[in-house]
Scaffold this motif. Structure first.
Motif, PDB file in Angstrom:
ATOM      1  N   GLY A 206      29.075  48.694 -62.749  1.00 53.15           N
ATOM      2  CA  GLY A 206      30.246  49.554 -62.913  1.00 53.15           C
ATOM      3  C   GLY A 206      30.306  50.247 -64.212  1.00 53.15           C
ATOM      4  N   SER A 207      29.224  50.087 -65.127  1.00 54.97           N
ATOM      5  CA  SER A 207      29.209  50.797 -66.398  1.00 54.97           C
ATOM      6  C   SER A 207      28.728  52.185 -66.149  1.00 54.97           C
ATOM      7  CB  SER A 207      28.283  50.076 -67.368  1.00 54.97           C
ATOM      8  OG  SER A 207      28.169  50.818 -68.550  1.00 54.97           O
ATOM      9  N   GLY A 208      29.619  53.200 -66.458  1.00 52.77           N
ATOM     10  CA  GLY A 208      29.256  54.595 -66.163  1.00 52.77           C
ATOM     11  C   GLY A 208      28.211  55.110 -67.061  1.00 52.77           C
ATOM     12  N   SER A 209      28.158  54.809 -68.358  1.00 56.94           N
ATOM     13  CA  SER A 209      27.158  55.362 -69.276  1.00 56.94           C
ATOM     14  C   SER A 209      25.793  54.792 -69.021  1.00 56.94           C
ATOM     15  CB  SER A 209      27.591  55.112 -70.731  1.00 56.94           C
ATOM     16  OG  SER A 209      27.712  53.708 -70.951  1.00 56.94           O
ATOM     17  N   GLY A 210      25.717  53.479 -68.788  1.00 57.79           N
ATOM     18  CA  GLY A 210      24.400  52.865 -68.525  1.00 57.79           C
ATOM     19  C   GLY A 210      23.833  53.352 -67.226  1.00 57.79           C
ATOM     20  N   GLY A 211      24.674  53.560 -66.214  1.00 57.85           N
ATOM     21  CA  GLY A 211      24.109  54.024 -64.934  1.00 57.85           C
ATOM     22  C   GLY A 211      23.625  55.433 -65.025  1.00 57.85           C
ATOM     23  N   THR A 212      24.127  56.295 -65.919  1.00 54.78           N
ATOM     24  CA  THR A 212      23.705  57.690 -66.015  1.00 54.78           C
ATOM     25  C   THR A 212      22.458  57.819 -66.833  1.00 54.78           C
ATOM     26  OG1 THR A 212      26.013  58.317 -65.844  1.00 54.78           O
ATOM     27  CG2 THR A 212      24.506  59.987 -66.647  1.00 54.78           C
ATOM     28  N   SER A 213      22.228  57.054 -67.905  1.00 51.87           N
ATOM     29  CA  SER A 213      21.059  57.194 -68.792  1.00 51.87           C
ATOM     30  C   SER A 213      19.777  56.726 -68.146  1.00 51.87           C
ATOM     31  CB  SER A 213      21.321  56.413 -70.088  1.00 51.87           C
ATOM     32  OG  SER A 213      21.485  55.039 -69.797  1.00 51.87           O
ATOM     33  N   THR A 214      19.878  55.756 -67.291  1.00 49.94           N
ATOM     34  CA  THR A 214      18.643  55.215 -66.687  1.00 49.94           C
ATOM     35  C   THR A 214      17.977  56.235 -65.812  1.00 49.94           C
ATOM     36  OG1 THR A 214      19.488  52.998 -66.756  1.00 49.94           O
ATOM     37  CG2 THR A 214      17.696  53.388 -65.213  1.00 49.94           C
ATOM     38  N   PRO A 215      18.643  56.973 -64.929  1.00 52.64           N
ATOM     39  CA  PRO A 215      17.941  57.979 -64.124  1.00 52.64           C
ATOM     40  C   PRO A 215      17.405  59.105 -64.958  1.00 52.64           C
ATOM     41  CG  PRO A 215      19.966  57.324 -63.058  1.00 52.64           C
ATOM     42  CD  PRO A 215      20.032  56.710 -64.426  1.00 52.64           C
ATOM     43  N   VAL A 216      18.042  59.491 -66.004  1.00 50.76           N
ATOM     44  CA  VAL A 216      17.571  60.599 -66.856  1.00 50.76           C
ATOM     45  C   VAL A 216      16.287  60.193 -67.557  1.00 50.76           C
ATOM     46  CG1 VAL A 216      18.136  62.008 -68.862  1.00 50.76           C
ATOM     47  CG2 VAL A 216      19.869  61.575 -67.131  1.00 50.76           C
ATOM     48  N   PHE A 217      16.272  58.986 -68.068  1.00 50.62           N
ATOM     49  CA  PHE A 217      15.065  58.503 -68.760  1.00 50.62           C
ATOM     50  C   PHE A 217      13.892  58.438 -67.797  1.00 50.62           C
ATOM     51  CE2 PHE A 217      12.380  54.994 -70.190  1.00 50.62           C
ATOM     52  CZ  PHE A 217      11.986  55.497 -71.434  1.00 50.62           C
ATOM     53  N   ALA A 218      14.189  57.959 -66.616  1.00 51.44           N
ATOM     54  CA  ALA A 218      13.105  57.884 -65.628  1.00 51.44           C
ATOM     55  C   ALA A 218      12.603  59.257 -65.265  1.00 51.44           C
ATOM     56  CB  ALA A 218      13.614  57.146 -64.390  1.00 51.44           C
ATOM     57  N   LEU A 219      13.474  60.232 -65.188  1.00 54.18           N
ATOM     58  CA  LEU A 219      13.083  61.611 -64.883  1.00 54.18           C
ATOM     59  C   LEU A 219      12.203  62.190 -65.970  1.00 54.18           C
ATOM     60  CD1 LEU A 219      13.281  64.026 -63.004  1.00 54.18           C
ATOM     61  CD2 LEU A 219      15.416  64.667 -64.154  1.00 54.18           C
ATOM     62  N   LEU A 220      12.540  61.892 -67.222  1.00 51.43           N
ATOM     63  CA  LEU A 220      11.723  62.387 -68.351  1.00 51.43           C
ATOM     64  C   LEU A 220      10.308  61.795 -68.297  1.00 51.43           C
ATOM     65  CD1 LEU A 220      14.370  62.278 -71.268  1.00 51.43           C
ATOM     66  CD2 LEU A 220      13.466  64.292 -70.097  1.00 51.43           C
ATOM     67  N   ILE A 221      10.298  60.500 -67.981  1.00 52.74           N
ATOM     68  CA  ILE A 221       8.969  59.864 -67.904  1.00 52.74           C
ATOM     69  C   ILE A 221       8.142  60.521 -66.805  1.00 52.74           C
ATOM     70  CG2 ILE A 221       7.766  57.713 -67.293  1.00 52.74           C
ATOM     71  CD1 ILE A 221      10.015  56.198 -68.716  1.00 52.74           C
ATOM     72  N   CYS A 222       8.799  60.800 -65.654  1.00 48.64           N
ATOM     73  CA  CYS A 222       8.069  61.445 -64.565  1.00 48.64           C
ATOM     74  C   CYS A 222       7.579  62.820 -64.957  1.00 48.64           C
ATOM     75  CB  CYS A 222       8.980  61.551 -63.322  1.00 48.64           C
ATOM     76  SG  CYS A 222       9.281  59.932 -62.550  1.00 48.64           S
ATOM     77  N   LEU A 223       8.411  63.584 -65.679  1.00 55.29           N
ATOM     78  CA  LEU A 223       7.998  64.914 -66.127  1.00 55.29           C
ATOM     79  C   LEU A 223       6.822  64.820 -67.086  1.00 55.29           C
ATOM     80  CD1 LEU A 223      11.486  66.676 -66.573  1.00 55.29           C
ATOM     81  CD2 LEU A 223       9.783  67.050 -64.771  1.00 55.29           C
ATOM     82  N   ALA A 224       6.914  63.797 -67.986  1.00 56.44           N
ATOM     83  CA  ALA A 224       5.809  63.622 -68.948  1.00 56.44           C
ATOM     84  C   ALA A 224       4.495  63.318 -68.230  1.00 56.44           C
ATOM     85  CB  ALA A 224       6.162  62.503 -69.939  1.00 56.44           C
ATOM     86  N   PHE A 225       4.575  62.397 -67.242  1.00 54.21           N
ATOM     87  CA  PHE A 225       3.363  62.074 -66.495  1.00 54.21           C
ATOM     88  C   PHE A 225       2.843  63.278 -65.698  1.00 54.21           C
ATOM     89  CE2 PHE A 225       4.558  57.376 -66.615  1.00 54.21           C
ATOM     90  CZ  PHE A 225       3.575  57.058 -67.549  1.00 54.21           C
ATOM     91  N   GLY A 226       3.786  64.029 -65.149  1.00 61.46           N
ATOM     92  CA  GLY A 226       3.382  65.212 -64.403  1.00 61.46           C
ATOM     93  C   GLY A 226       2.704  66.228 -65.292  1.00 61.46           C
ATOM     94  N   GLY A 227       3.219  66.440 -66.543  1.00 63.35           N
ATOM     95  CA  GLY A 227       2.576  67.372 -67.480  1.00 63.35           C
ATOM     96  C   GLY A 227       1.194  66.927 -67.851  1.00 63.35           C
ATOM     97  N   LEU A 228       1.063  65.613 -68.126  1.00 60.13           N
ATOM     98  CA  LEU A 228      -0.262  65.086 -68.455  1.00 60.13           C
ATOM     99  C   LEU A 228      -1.239  65.297 -67.280  1.00 60.13           C
ATOM    100  CD1 LEU A 228       0.675  61.746 -70.286  1.00 60.13           C
ATOM    101  CD2 LEU A 228      -0.238  63.834 -71.307  1.00 60.13           C
ATOM    102  N   GLY A 229      -0.717  65.092 -66.054  1.00 59.63           N
ATOM    103  CA  GLY A 229      -1.588  65.283 -64.882  1.00 59.63           C
ATOM    104  C   GLY A 229      -2.042  66.716 -64.748  1.00 59.63           C
ATOM    105  N   LEU A 230      -1.115  67.678 -64.974  1.00 59.48           N
ATOM    106  CA  LEU A 230      -1.488  69.099 -64.895  1.00 59.48           C
ATOM    107  C   LEU A 230      -2.497  69.470 -65.969  1.00 59.48           C
ATOM    108  CD1 LEU A 230       1.973  70.724 -64.080  1.00 59.48           C
ATOM    109  CD2 LEU A 230       0.020  70.493 -62.553  1.00 59.48           C
ATOM    110  N   ALA A 231      -2.262  68.917 -67.178  1.00 60.06           N
ATOM    111  CA  ALA A 231      -3.201  69.201 -68.279  1.00 60.06           C
ATOM    112  C   ALA A 231      -4.586  68.676 -67.947  1.00 60.06           C
ATOM    113  CB  ALA A 231      -2.683  68.595 -69.577  1.00 60.06           C
ATOM    114  N   ALA A 232      -4.643  67.473 -67.360  1.00 60.70           N
ATOM    115  CA  ALA A 232      -5.946  66.897 -67.013  1.00 60.70           C
ATOM    116  C   ALA A 232      -6.642  67.729 -65.950  1.00 60.70           C
ATOM    117  CB  ALA A 232      -5.746  65.447 -66.540  1.00 60.70           C
TER     118      ALA A 232
END
Length: 242
Positions: A206-232
């Protein structure tokens, strides 16, 4: 004297008559003799005619192998003996003789015709076998071997070496569609471009701030991995093109 003369005349008459009778007897006893024989190894024709009447014309003719050896010849009371050579002793021969008594031309005894033959008086001589004359074979003259003429080898002309012109590698077209293949990151994970990472389950505390930061962080990680994949992927394409 008269008686003696008569006796003498009578004796002379008797002697004359006797001589005439004797002469007439001899004249009528024609004796021809012709032979064709071998004498001393050679053929020989012999003709002897005796006791012919000399008051008439008597003739004789002879030939050997068709060749006349005695032309028609007249004779008196006798002819010969006369001989003629028959020729080659190694072959047989024939002789033809004609005798004509003038007082009895049609009497075959006094006017005979002879056709005689004599065989070879000697054995035929064998024909010698001719000795072949050796044929001289000329020694062939050897053909001289021509001296080879030395031909100067021309100096090779230097051929200009074409300078290789560097060709630039073709630039890939913009429409080329790349097929992306999985690649390995430095962390040992395999990432697929544009892959979607399932975010970790959100907290239900029921914590609103913790529930919002976790999906954003995961999205950033996915974008980072996707960029690395495109670069490779881009790096791999460049290496393949080079």
């Amino acid at each position: 004297m008269t008686r003696r003369k008569l006796i003498a005349f009578a004796s002379a008459g008797l002697l004359s008559l006797a001589a005439t009778a004797a002469t007439a007897g001899v004249a009528t006893a024609h004796t021809p003799s012709v032979s064709f024989t071998c004498v001393n190894g050679a053929p020989q024709l012999k003709i002897t005619l005796t006791y012919y009447n000399s008051n008439y014309t008597n003739t004789v003719f002879a030939s050997i192998d068709g060749t006349t050896v005695l032309a028609t010849t007249t004779f008196g009371s006798s002819y010969g003996p006369q001989t003629f050579s028959g020729g080659n002793a190694h072959v047989s021969h024939t002789a033809h003789v004609v005798v004509v008594a003038g007082d009895y031309p049609n009497n075959s005894s006094y006017s005979p015709t002879y056709d005689l033959t004599v065989k070879a008086c000697q054995d035929p001589t064998p024909t010698p076998t001719p000795t072949p004359t050796p044929t001289h074979t000329a020694t062939p003259t050897p053909t001289p071997t021509p001296t080879p003429t030395h031909t100067a080898t021309p100096t090779p002309t230097a051929t200009a070496t074409a300078t290789a012109t560097a060709t630039s590698k073709p630039t890939p077209t913009a429409t080329e569609t790349a097929t992306e293949t999985p690649f390995q990151t430095e962390l040992g994970e395999t990432a697929t471009p544009n892959s979607t990472t399932t975010p970790p389950p959100t907290s239900t505390d029921g914590s609103g701030s913790g529930g919002t930061s976790t999906p954003v962080f995961a999205l950033l990680i996915c974008l980072a991995f996707g960029g690395l994949g495109l670069a490779a992927v881009q790096s791999q394409r460049r290496s393949i093109r080079d």
